[in-house]
Structure formats: structure tokens, C-alpha cells
Design an enzyme around this catalytic site. Sequence first.
Site, PDB file in Angstrom:
ATOM      1  N   TYR A 143       0.849  -1.205   0.000  1.00 44.58           N
ATOM      2  CA  TYR A 143       0.000   0.000   0.000  1.00 44.58           C
ATOM      3  C   TYR A 143       0.881   1.251   0.000  1.00 44.58           C
ATOM      4  O   TYR A 143       0.761   2.115  -0.868  1.00 44.58           O
ATOM      5  CB  TYR A 143      -0.924  -0.027   1.225  1.00 44.58           C
ATOM      6  CG  TYR A 143      -1.568   1.297   1.547  1.00 44.58           C
ATOM      7  CD1 TYR A 143      -1.027   2.137   2.527  1.00 44.58           C
ATOM      8  CD2 TYR A 143      -2.687   1.730   0.863  1.00 44.58           C
ATOM      9  CE1 TYR A 143      -1.599   3.367   2.804  1.00 44.58           C
ATOM     10  CE2 TYR A 143      -3.276   2.960   1.152  1.00 44.58           C
ATOM     11  CZ  TYR A 143      -2.722   3.768   2.121  1.00 44.58           C
ATOM     12  OH  TYR A 143      -3.291   4.989   2.406  1.00 44.58           O
ATOM     13  N   LYS A 147       1.514   4.275  -2.724  1.00 47.06           N
ATOM     14  CA  LYS A 147       1.136   5.657  -2.385  1.00 47.06           C
ATOM     15  C   LYS A 147       2.310   6.606  -2.672  1.00 47.06           C
ATOM     16  O   LYS A 147       2.106   7.748  -3.070  1.00 47.06           O
ATOM     17  CB  LYS A 147       0.718   5.761  -0.914  1.00 47.06           C
ATOM     18  CG  LYS A 147      -0.584   5.072  -0.564  1.00 47.06           C
ATOM     19  CD  LYS A 147      -1.797   5.624  -1.305  1.00 47.06           C
ATOM     20  CE  LYS A 147      -2.297   6.927  -0.736  1.00 47.06           C
ATOM     21  NZ  LYS A 147      -3.572   7.360  -1.365  1.00 47.06           N
TER      22      LYS A 147
HETATM   23  N1  LIG Z   1      -8.125   5.777   6.277  1.00 47.25           N
HETATM   24  C1  LIG Z   1      -6.985   6.356   6.656  1.00 47.25           C
HETATM   25  O1  LIG Z   1      -6.604   6.333   7.837  1.00 47.25           O
HETATM   26  C2  LIG Z   1      -6.142   7.038   5.625  1.00 47.25           C
HETATM   27  C3  LIG Z   1      -6.486   7.016   4.276  1.00 47.25           C
HETATM   28  N2  LIG Z   1      -5.695   7.681   3.371  1.00 47.25           N
HETATM   29  C4  LIG Z   1      -6.069   7.723   1.957  1.00 47.25           C
HETATM   30  O2  LIG Z   1      -7.374   8.315   1.880  1.00 47.25           O
HETATM   31  C5  LIG Z   1      -8.072   7.824   0.735  1.00 47.25           C
HETATM   32  C6  LIG Z   1      -9.459   7.360   1.153  1.00 47.25           C
HETATM   33  O3  LIG Z   1      -9.297   6.375   2.128  1.00 47.25           O
HETATM   34  P1  LIG Z   1     -10.600   5.722   2.802  1.00 47.25           P
HETATM   35  O4  LIG Z   1     -11.755   6.650   2.639  1.00 47.25           O
HETATM   36  O5  LIG Z   1     -10.195   5.279   4.152  1.00 47.25           O
HETATM   37  O6  LIG Z   1     -10.799   4.432   1.889  1.00 47.25           O
HETATM   38  P2  LIG Z   1     -12.143   3.695   1.427  1.00 47.25           P
HETATM   39  O7  LIG Z   1     -11.748   2.299   1.105  1.00 47.25           O
HETATM   40  O8  LIG Z   1     -13.234   3.944   2.403  1.00 47.25           O
HETATM   41  O9  LIG Z   1     -12.527   4.474   0.070  1.00 47.25           O
HETATM   42  C7  LIG Z   1     -11.830   4.239  -1.124  1.00 47.25           C
HETATM   43  C8  LIG Z   1     -12.835   4.338  -2.277  1.00 47.25           C
HETATM   44  O10 LIG Z   1     -12.138   4.118  -3.497  1.00 47.25           O
HETATM   45  C9  LIG Z   1     -12.952   3.314  -4.328  1.00 47.25           C
HETATM   46  N3  LIG Z   1     -12.132   2.601  -5.305  1.00 47.25           N
HETATM   47  C10 LIG Z   1     -11.198   1.646  -5.041  1.00 47.25           C
HETATM   48  N4  LIG Z   1     -10.702   1.157  -6.194  1.00 47.25           N
HETATM   49  C11 LIG Z   1     -11.325   1.817  -7.218  1.00 47.25           C
HETATM   50  C12 LIG Z   1     -11.257   1.755  -8.630  1.00 47.25           C
HETATM   51  N5  LIG Z   1     -10.440   0.898  -9.257  1.00 47.25           N
HETATM   52  N6  LIG Z   1     -12.035   2.576  -9.367  1.00 47.25           N
HETATM   53  C13 LIG Z   1     -12.868   3.444  -8.747  1.00 47.25           C
HETATM   54  N7  LIG Z   1     -13.003   3.558  -7.406  1.00 47.25           N
HETATM   55  C14 LIG Z   1     -12.230   2.738  -6.652  1.00 47.25           C
HETATM   56  C15 LIG Z   1     -13.644   2.354  -3.355  1.00 47.25           C
HETATM   57  O11 LIG Z   1     -14.816   1.789  -3.943  1.00 47.25           O
HETATM   58  C16 LIG Z   1     -13.945   3.274  -2.175  1.00 47.25           C
HETATM   59  O12 LIG Z   1     -15.209   3.872  -2.311  1.00 47.25           O
HETATM   60  C17 LIG Z   1      -7.195   6.714   0.164  1.00 47.25           C
HETATM   61  O13 LIG Z   1      -6.485   7.222  -0.946  1.00 47.25           O
HETATM   62  C18 LIG Z   1      -6.206   6.384   1.288  1.00 47.25           C
HETATM   63  O14 LIG Z   1      -4.974   5.950   0.753  1.00 47.25           O
HETATM   64  C19 LIG Z   1      -4.581   8.376   3.751  1.00 47.25           C
HETATM   65  C20 LIG Z   1      -4.212   8.405   5.066  1.00 47.25           C
HETATM   66  C21 LIG Z   1      -4.951   7.732   6.099  1.00 47.25           C
HETATM   67  C1  LIG Z   2      -5.029  -3.108  18.014  1.00 45.27           C
HETATM   68  C2  LIG Z   2      -4.290  -2.399  16.884  1.00 45.27           C
HETATM   69  C3  LIG Z   2      -2.869  -2.895  16.765  1.00 45.27           C
HETATM   70  C4  LIG Z   2      -5.069  -2.641  15.559  1.00 45.27           C
HETATM   71  C5  LIG Z   2      -6.347  -1.808  15.475  1.00 45.27           C
HETATM   72  C6  LIG Z   2      -6.115  -0.430  14.895  1.00 45.27           C
HETATM   73  C7  LIG Z   2      -5.579  -0.441  13.442  1.00 45.27           C
HETATM   74  C8  LIG Z   2      -6.500  -1.201  12.499  1.00 45.27           C
HETATM   75  C9  LIG Z   2      -5.410   1.028  12.998  1.00 45.27           C
HETATM   76  C10 LIG Z   2      -4.435   1.762  13.945  1.00 45.27           C
HETATM   77  C11 LIG Z   2      -3.652   2.759  13.086  1.00 45.27           C
HETATM   78  C12 LIG Z   2      -4.433   2.770  11.764  1.00 45.27           C
HETATM   79  C13 LIG Z   2      -3.778   3.329  10.541  1.00 45.27           C
HETATM   80  C14 LIG Z   2      -4.173   2.887   9.292  1.00 45.27           C
HETATM   81  C15 LIG Z   2      -5.148   1.736   9.127  1.00 45.27           C
HETATM   82  C16 LIG Z   2      -5.804   1.249  10.438  1.00 45.27           C
HETATM   83  C17 LIG Z   2      -4.818   1.290  11.599  1.00 45.27           C
HETATM   84  C18 LIG Z   2      -3.627   0.382  11.310  1.00 45.27           C
HETATM   85  C19 LIG Z   2      -3.527   3.398   8.036  1.00 45.27           C
HETATM   86  C20 LIG Z   2      -2.473   2.365   7.642  1.00 45.27           C
HETATM   87  C21 LIG Z   2      -4.559   3.556   6.886  1.00 45.27           C
HETATM   88  C22 LIG Z   2      -3.944   4.081   5.603  1.00 45.27           C
HETATM   89  C23 LIG Z   2      -2.899   5.113   5.770  1.00 45.27           C
HETATM   90  O1  LIG Z   2      -2.616   5.821   4.813  1.00 45.27           O
HETATM   91  C24 LIG Z   2      -2.117   5.243   7.026  1.00 45.27           C
HETATM   92  C25 LIG Z   2      -2.894   4.802   8.261  1.00 45.27           C
HETATM   93  C26 LIG Z   2      -1.988   4.788   9.485  1.00 45.27           C
HETATM   94  C27 LIG Z   2      -2.820   4.467  10.742  1.00 45.27           C
END
Ligand SMILES: NC(=O)C1=CN([C@@H]2O[C@H](COP(=O)(O)OP(=O)(O)OC[C@H]3O[C@@H](n4cnc5c(N)ncnc54)[C@H](O)[C@@H]3O)[C@@H](O)[C@H]2O)C=CC1
Ligand SMILES: CC(C)CCC[C@@H](C)[C@H]1CC[C@H]2C3=C(CC[C@]12C)[C@@]1(C)CCC(=O)C[C@@H]1CC3
Length: 344
Positions: A143, A147
Site C-alpha cells: 500500500y 502511495k
Molecule cells: N483511512 C486512513 O486512515 C487514511 C487514508 N488515506 C487515503 O485516503 C483515501 C481514502 O481512504 P478511505 O476513505 O479510508 O478508503 P475507502 O476504502 O473507504 O474508500 C476508497 C474508495 O475508493 C474506491 N475505489 C477503489 N478502487 C477503485 C477503482 N479501481 N475505481 C474506482 N473507485 C475505486 C472504493 O470503492 C472506495 O469507495 C485513500 O487514498 C487512502 O490511501 C490516507 C491516510 C490515512
Molecule cells: C489493536 C491495533 C494494533 C489494531 C487496530 C487499529 C488499526 C486497524 C489502525 C491503527 C492505526 C491505523 C492506521 C491505518 C489503518 C488502520 C490502523 C492500522 C492506516 C495504515 C490507513 C492508511 C494510511 O494511509 C495510514 C494509516 C496509518 C494508521
Amino acid sequence: MATRSRKGKKCTVIGGCGFLGRYIVERLLEEGYTVSVFDIAKTFEDDRVKFFVGDLCQEKDLAPAISDVQTVFHCASPPPSSDDRDLFYRVNFVGTKNIISACKKAGVQKLVLTSSASVVYEGTDIKNGTEDLPYAKKPMDYYTETKVLQEKEVLAANSPEENFFTVAIRPHGIFGPRDRQLVPILVDTARAGKTKFMIGNGENLVDFTYVVNVAHGHLLAAEHLHKDSPVCGKAFHITNDEPIPFWTFMSRILEGLNYPSPKMGLPYLLIYYLAAFLQLLCLLLKPIKEIKPTFTPMRVALAGTYHYYSCQRAKQLMGYKPVVPLDEGIKLTVKGYAHLQNNN
Ligand SMILES: NC(=O)C1=CN([C@@H]2O[C@H](COP(=O)(O)OP(=O)(O)OC[C@H]3O[C@@H](n4cnc5c(N)ncnc54)[C@H](O)[C@@H]3O)[C@@H](O)[C@H]2O)C=CC1
Ligand SMILES: CC(C)CCC[C@@H](C)[C@H]1CC[C@H]2C3=C(CC[C@]12C)[C@@]1(C)CCC(=O)C[C@@H]1CC3
């Protein structure tokens, strides 16, 4: 002028049906934008939104969704918990190149990428890290590897001479109601009885960012993205600006949902190398049985090291500041997950 003003408030959110994407859509609607969503799966209804269902790996699918819009937000990605290297490469790298190509052909002026603060993270402590830190030379998982490739591609595509401006937003640890990764996985881990101990001594500070603040940062970036702006072609950390001990945050969520929180710490390096060994074992056993370990080396590292980031650049160049404080975000999140409450 009419054409530009007409396009000015029209935008498309690629990945707009996801956790963050939908909050970006909601924020854009609040600000009076005309919003389209492009996603491989439609997960909600809203009469104010025009939906396009397609795969960003197919450039032809993108064209109808970005025709006649000024700004594209790209927040699509496979879930970080996937272990499908090819999927990450196709969606995050090849798919992003498709988006850049389609945007330029369609005359889109602004591309706002959702990157990740993890692009500089290699499993060792980062304290108040700035955007000038080098990209991870040894990303800890597929991942993160893709990125990094994605962000480099988008920032390099910034081209004032073509009237095409790009920016990358680097959130970290996004949380909030409707999240699909953090709270659901944490609750599953607790229900499996695997949160009796914390990893490390519990002092490591980490950034967790309430999702509305991340959406706010994306809109600020789009509004500051124009010719001669210092924002163009740059990456910006967007956090809550309130780093918190990892296990304090986890305990707040767990206790809020009536689960016991860990009281004792296990040696970080012991758990890390155990996780690395388990990952290797799962890889060897994959042809026989697919096992997905809860404690991957990446998750153990995230749980046991310092990783928080400076958002000073976003404050200075975009006037960013969090709109929802951390404590309020935690309360809203616990309230939003009442259905995952421990009733035992
Ligand atoms: N969740 C987190 O803690 C963090 C997320 N990010 C980034 O934020 C962005 C959003 O993350 P989330 O909302 O958590 O993910 P999510 O999985 O909830 O949303 C991702 C969306 O992208 C769509 N998608 C995936 N593949 C696709 C494709 N081939 N064509 C069209 N749509 C597609 C999915 O259907 C989904 O709706 C991602 O780029 C992730 O890398 C960055 C830092 C932290
Ligand atoms: C009990 C814990 C060891 C596991 C539960 C929590 C984890 C699932 C989350 C804690 C930090 C989160 C995190 C992300 C995903 C979910 C966690 C690992 C990311 C890897 C999601 C995508 C990103 O871009 C960075 C995030 C860092 C923190």
C-alpha cells in the site's frame, strides 16, 4: 468568463463513495459546489450528486465523469488491509496516471490527491515530521509503496503552462463515523480478546485526524490551487495537530464502546519480530490456507513507534486549522459506532 465561472464550482470526487470521499462530497455540497462522484461501487443515494460507476483503471470510464469540471479530487484506493500487490499497483499507480491523462484531455484545471503521511514512514520514530522528509526507501507494505509512486506522479504532473495544477494532501490515521478500517478492526481485535496488552510502553505519540478536518483540508487545497500559488505541486500534512499516545487513543475508543482497554505493555521489538515471523509463515502457508494476521509488522510498528507530523506548511500556505478538536472527534466517533458496543 461565463464558461470559467460555470466550471468553477463543478467538481468530481473519484472514490467519493468511500469513507473520506463521502465526507469530501458532503463538504463540497455544503459549500455550494456541483458534485459528481466516480467510484467502482455506489454506496449511497443523494439527489444532489451525479454518480458515475466505473473503474479508474480504465481511462475510458473516467472521461464522462470529469467532463466540464474544474476540479477533481482523487481519494480512491484499495483498502490498506489488502495484500494484493498487483491491485495496489494497478489502482494507485496505473490508475492515477489514467486520471492525470484524462484530466488533461478534459481540460480539468485542478487535481487534489489524497496521499498519506505514511509515504515517509519506514517503521521508525517520526516526531513532528515535515513534508521535506524523504520518501520511504523501504516502504513497509505494498500500500505505502504505491502511495509513494502515486504522489510522485501527481506532483510531477503540476504544469502551469498547461493550466493544470496539482497538490497532494497527506492525512494520517483518519477516524470518524462510517470509517471502515480503524474502529471496525479495533473492535474485532477486542472481541477476539487480543487487546489485553498494548504494544510498547504506551508513550508513543501518534496523529489521529478526525475525518471532517481531512475533508476541510482538501477543500482548502482546491481553493488555493491556481496559477502562481505556492500550493501548486506540493504535499501538505493535514492532521488534528494534537498528537496523542497511540494506546490512549485506542483506549478512549474501546472504553467508549464498553470494551476493556489494555493495561500492560509488551516489549515492542519482541512483538514486531514475532509479527514479521508470522507474516513469513502465512506467506509460506498461503498455497495451503489463506491466513490474514491481525498484527502485521506495519500495524505493530504503527502501534509501537512515534509518528506525528507538522502541519505548519498547511497553516501558513492554506490557512488550515482543524475544525473539529480531537476530543470532540473521539466522542462523535464513539457515538457513531453505538452498533458495535460491547453488550456483554
Ligand atoms: N483511512 C486512513 O486512515 C487514511 C487514508 N488515506 C487515503 O485516503 C483515501 C481514502 O481512504 P478511505 O476513505 O479510508 O478508503 P475507502 O476504502 O473507504 O474508500 C476508497 C474508495 O475508493 C474506491 N475505489 C477503489 N478502487 C477503485 C477503482 N479501481 N475505481 C474506482 N473507485 C475505486 C472504493 O470503492 C472506495 O469507495 C485513500 O487514498 C487512502 O490511501 C490516507 C491516510 C490515512
Ligand atoms: C489493536 C491495533 C494494533 C489494531 C487496530 C487499529 C488499526 C486497524 C489502525 C491503527 C492505526 C491505523 C492506521 C491505518 C489503518 C488502520 C490502523 C492500522 C492506516 C495504515 C490507513 C492508511 C494510511 O494511509 C495510514 C494509516 C496509518 C494508521
